[in-house]
Design an enzyme around this catalytic site. Structure first.
Site, PDB file in Angstrom:
ATOM      1  N   HIS A  78     -11.357  22.501 -29.487  1.00 11.99           N
ATOM      2  CA  HIS A  78     -12.556  21.846 -28.427  1.00 11.99           C
ATOM      3  C   HIS A  78     -13.533  22.830 -28.566  1.00 11.99           C
ATOM      4  O   HIS A  78     -13.156  24.124 -28.487  1.00 11.99           O
ATOM      5  CB  HIS A  78     -12.119  21.530 -27.066  1.00 11.99           C
ATOM      6  CG  HIS A  78     -13.234  21.273 -26.321  1.00 11.99           C
ATOM      7  ND1 HIS A  78     -13.852  19.816 -26.369  1.00 11.99           N
ATOM      8  CD2 HIS A  78     -13.836  21.642 -25.340  1.00 11.99           C
ATOM      9  CE1 HIS A  78     -14.835  19.482 -25.582  1.00 11.99           C
ATOM     10  NE2 HIS A  78     -14.763  20.523 -25.019  1.00 11.99           N
ATOM     11  N   ASP A 129      -9.350  17.482 -22.691  1.00 12.45           N
ATOM     12  CA  ASP A 129      -9.671  18.819 -22.896  1.00 12.45           C
ATOM     13  C   ASP A 129      -8.982  19.663 -21.844  1.00 12.45           C
ATOM     14  O   ASP A 129      -9.546  20.605 -21.426  1.00 12.45           O
ATOM     15  CB  ASP A 129     -11.256  18.869 -23.102  1.00 12.45           C
ATOM     16  CG  ASP A 129     -11.843  18.220 -24.215  1.00 12.45           C
ATOM     17  OD1 ASP A 129     -11.255  17.729 -25.133  1.00 12.45           O
ATOM     18  OD2 ASP A 129     -12.716  17.634 -24.133  1.00 12.45           O
TER      19      ASP A 129
HETATM   20  C1  GAR Z   1     -15.468  19.760 -34.116  1.00 13.54           C
HETATM   21  O1  GAR Z   1     -16.580  20.711 -33.533  1.00 13.54           O
HETATM   22  C2  GAR Z   1     -14.564  19.990 -32.897  1.00 13.54           C
HETATM   23  O2  GAR Z   1     -14.316  21.096 -32.470  1.00 13.54           O
HETATM   24  C3  GAR Z   1     -15.137  19.002 -32.133  1.00 13.54           C
HETATM   25  O3  GAR Z   1     -15.365  17.717 -33.216  1.00 13.54           O
HETATM   26  C4  GAR Z   1     -16.042  18.541 -34.366  1.00 13.54           C
HETATM   27  C5  GAR Z   1     -15.377  18.374 -35.474  1.00 13.54           C
HETATM   28  O4  GAR Z   1     -15.870  18.782 -36.612  1.00 13.54           O
HETATM   29  N1  GAR Z   1     -14.010  18.120 -31.393  1.00 13.54           N
HETATM   30  C6  GAR Z   1     -14.203  17.790 -30.222  1.00 13.54           C
HETATM   31  O5  GAR Z   1     -15.285  17.737 -29.712  1.00 13.54           O
HETATM   32  C7  GAR Z   1     -13.091  17.310 -29.607  1.00 13.54           C
HETATM   33  N2  GAR Z   1     -13.239  17.286 -28.094  1.00 13.54           N
HETATM   34  P1  GAR Z   1     -14.825  18.596 -38.155  1.00 13.54           P
HETATM   35  O6  GAR Z   1     -14.881  16.963 -38.295  1.00 13.54           O
HETATM   36  O7  GAR Z   1     -16.042  19.162 -39.136  1.00 13.54           O
HETATM   37  O8  GAR Z   1     -13.742  19.262 -37.841  1.00 13.54           O
END
Ligand code: GAR
Length: 226
Positions: free
Chosen positions: A133, A169
């Site tokens: 997260h 979360d």
């Molecule tokens: C990342 O920043 C991750 O931490 C977030 O989504 C993005 C995915 O990026 N996750 C959340 O917000 C979950 N609550 P990615 O597809 O490039 O890994």
């Protein structure tokens, strides 16, 4: 020559001994909804041996998400479960459970998977699901965590890798990494800074898990300090 040959034999021997004592590779399934940069970091670390695992499948809820092509390029099977094609959340989750069952996952890594899993789903993989997260939990749960941090005026932000529990979360924290927040930051500039920490933090947390280094004592994860 003889020296090179001898060095290679010694190297192979040490590697075999190391692999023997490290235990068998964990069976990993990755869940992602978007571009898949965290999934890519995990894949790279699996490939170079930093994480003692094999990626068995990638599950996505978004047809056409960029993570699909990434997984295909790695030769990893992709399971697409479009929530809109299911009458209920239960049917959606049951489809995923059935689809991943053959892989007998030891660990499920949520890597930008933007759906809340039910307690029923989680109970099938208790203490085996981990998530990243983009905030220093327990602050800024939910969507737009980086924007929430900018709006709150905090001076330090970061990311958290944690075990998944039914609350969004929440769950025992494995690792966190911090970044500064600057006065002219926007949600996007802060998100980009946090992302550079997400990849190594997730890799290290997954590596510790896959080497059986972690234990959970109530809310506290032990085994993360050298
Ligand atoms: C990342 O920043 C991750 O931490 C977030 O989504 C993005 C995915 O990026 N996750 C959340 O917000 C979950 N609550 P990615 O597809 O490039 O890994």
């Amino acid at each position: 020559n003889d020296v090179t040959f001898f060095t290679q034999v010694v190297f192979c021997f040490v590697k075999t001994i190391h692999e023997f004592f490290r235990g068998s590779k964990k069976r990993m399934v990755i869940f992602a909804s978007g571009r898949g940069s965290n999934a890519e970091a995990l894949h790279e670390a699996v490939e170079n041996g930093t994480i003692n695992a094999e990626i068995k499948a990638l599950v996505t809820d978004i047809p056409g998400a960029a993570c699909i092509d990434k997984a295909k390029s790695w030769g990893v099977p992709v399971i697409v479960a479009d929530r809109k094609s299911f009458a209920s959340k239960q049917a959606f989750e049951q489809y995923i459970l059935d689809a991943i069952a053959p892989y007998a996952a030891d660990v499920i890594c949520l890597a930008g998977f933007m759906r809340l899993l039910s307690s029923d789903f989680i109970s099938h993989y208790e203490h085996k699901i981990i998530n990243i997260h983009p905030a220093l939990l327990p602050s800024f749960r939910g969507l737009h965590a980086q924007g929430q941090a900018v709006a709150a005026g905090v001076k330090i932000a970061g990311c958290t890798v944690h075990f998944v529990v039914p609350d969004m979360d929440a769950g025992p924290i494995i690792l966190q990494s911090a970044v500064p927040v600057y006065e002219d930051d926007t949600e996007d500039t802060l998100a980009a800074r946090i992302l550079t920490k997400e990849h190594p933090t997730y890799v290290r947390a997954a590596a510790l898990f896959c080497d059986d280094k972690l234990t959970i004592d109530g809310n506290v994860v032990k085994g993360t300090q050298e």
